[in-house]
Design a protein around this motif. Sequence first.
Motif, short mmCIF file in Angstrom:
data_model
loop_
_atom_site.label_atom_id
_atom_site.label_comp_id
_atom_site.label_asym_id
_atom_site.label_seq_id
_atom_site.Cartn_x
_atom_site.Cartn_y
_atom_site.Cartn_z
N ASP A 110 40.25 37.25 45.66
CA ASP A 110 41.46 37.96 46.11
C ASP A 110 41.94 37.41 47.46
O ASP A 110 41.15 36.83 48.21
N GLU B 214 45.51 46.07 37.72
CA GLU B 214 44.56 46.17 38.84
C GLU B 214 44.46 47.62 39.25
O GLU B 214 45.48 48.29 39.45
N LYS C 254 43.60 34.67 43.30
CA LYS C 254 44.86 35.36 43.60
C LYS C 254 45.42 34.86 44.92
O LYS C 254 44.79 35.02 45.97
N GLU D 63 37.49 41.89 41.71
CA GLU D 63 38.21 41.12 42.72
C GLU D 63 37.45 41.19 44.04
O GLU D 63 37.14 42.26 44.53
N ASN E 17 38.60 46.25 42.75
CA ASN E 17 38.33 45.56 44.02
C ASN E 17 36.95 45.91 44.55
O ASN E 17 36.55 47.07 44.53
MG MG Z 1 42.95 43.15 44.77
#
Ligand code: MG
Length: 401
Positions: A273, A153, A294, A243, A211
Amino acid sequence: EFRRVLFRSDRLQSQMRQPDGLGRADTDEFIVWAQASFDASQANAWAGRLGQCLQQPCLINGVELRFTVSIGIARLADSLDAPGLLAHSLDALVIARRAGGGVHCVYEPGMDRQVQAQIEMQRDLRQALAGDELSLHYQPKLHADGLGLAGVEALLRWRHPVRGPVSPADFIPVAERFGLIGELGQWVLDAACRQMQAWQAQGLTLAVAVNLSAHQLRQPDLVQRVADALARHGIPPQQLILEITESAAMDDIDASLKVFDGLAAVGVKLSIDDFGTGYSSLSYLRRLPARQLKIDRSFVGDLESSRDAQAIVEAVIRMAHALGLSVVAEGVETVGQSDTLRQLGCDELQGYLFAKPMAEAQLATWLQAREAAPGSGAAEVAAGMAAGVDGAKQASEAPLA
Ligand code: MG
Ligand code: C2E
Ligand code: MG
């Protein structure tokens, strides 16, 4: 939700005159501006009328709902310029909320030092974007089964020339507030794709997760931007994961569905996320073309001490699997958490137990160390990696200012 917002904006509009303006800043935050020479007491009176009007109960599907409305007011005379005006009104809003909500508050100079800090941060952030103060760190995600590398990530890092490292939790909200998030998001996307291209040239195929903020999700050209960045760097779309937090995805669900469908059509993978911190509608979750979920680290952190947390995590994993989503646990810090998550059928693990976010060079060292010591048992791998993590901590994840 959408109707609720429309309803409230109607009410706001009913209190406005022609040259006044109205905008929506966040799920439940609106900005109203008036071109009139109000003094503080006139502004207070107007805010009082606005508040009263908005606090009238309203009927939605036969249910009577009541709202509490907090209002922060700033005057250009006290604020110098537009960013200052916005920051001051937000500051007054914070104070109104702190006062218990349902009140309004006019900004006065010197009211809160936070205001100045925000203005300075957005100014410095603009410089950071133009210079070389930003970088990406990469945190590995491991397959729960065998602990092989599943991907990384990308996490944004800002090293301020004077203040040192600034946490994204601090500067991303400022970027959103001051309209810098589009540029910042583009920077991250480009940097991640450039890194993937470099890894590709070294024969390393790594899935990278980036993200996206709620504000990016509402950019009309987001899908095109993502497609362009991938094409520019020759990256196969399925290697990129985006995400999006649960609360961002579930805010204005119809708009999210459209963007998600567009991104899925490009071929990138979508991940929800911080799952468990927002309010998901199961029927929408089912319709979102997401591939991964997640679990928020607050649940992972409580796994060993709370039966409730364990029950929730178990239920989330079952539900996700029923919907065809793979599950990543974030914030795994202990062997106990890792063992429990693997028993519960979690697919991927991410957290300080295995590795902190690292600069690219450190990630390379970390990968080499893993290759040099293959075939060790899961606990030893975890312990070995945790040892490697301390080095990364000193060099790249120094305590945030
Ligand atoms: Mg994240
Ligand atoms: P996130 O996407 O949920 O990222 C996970 C955060 O948890 C990261 O914090 C990571 O460093 C931290 N973390 C990872 N493992 C552990 C652990 O075992 N224990 C604990 N206590 N923390 C762990 P970070 O890097 O400070 O980022 C915070 C948030 O800022 C991210 O949450 C994400 O929402 C946002 N963010 C970071 N980079 C970007 C970006 O490029 N764009 C956007 N829009 N948001 C970003
Ligand atoms: Mg998260």
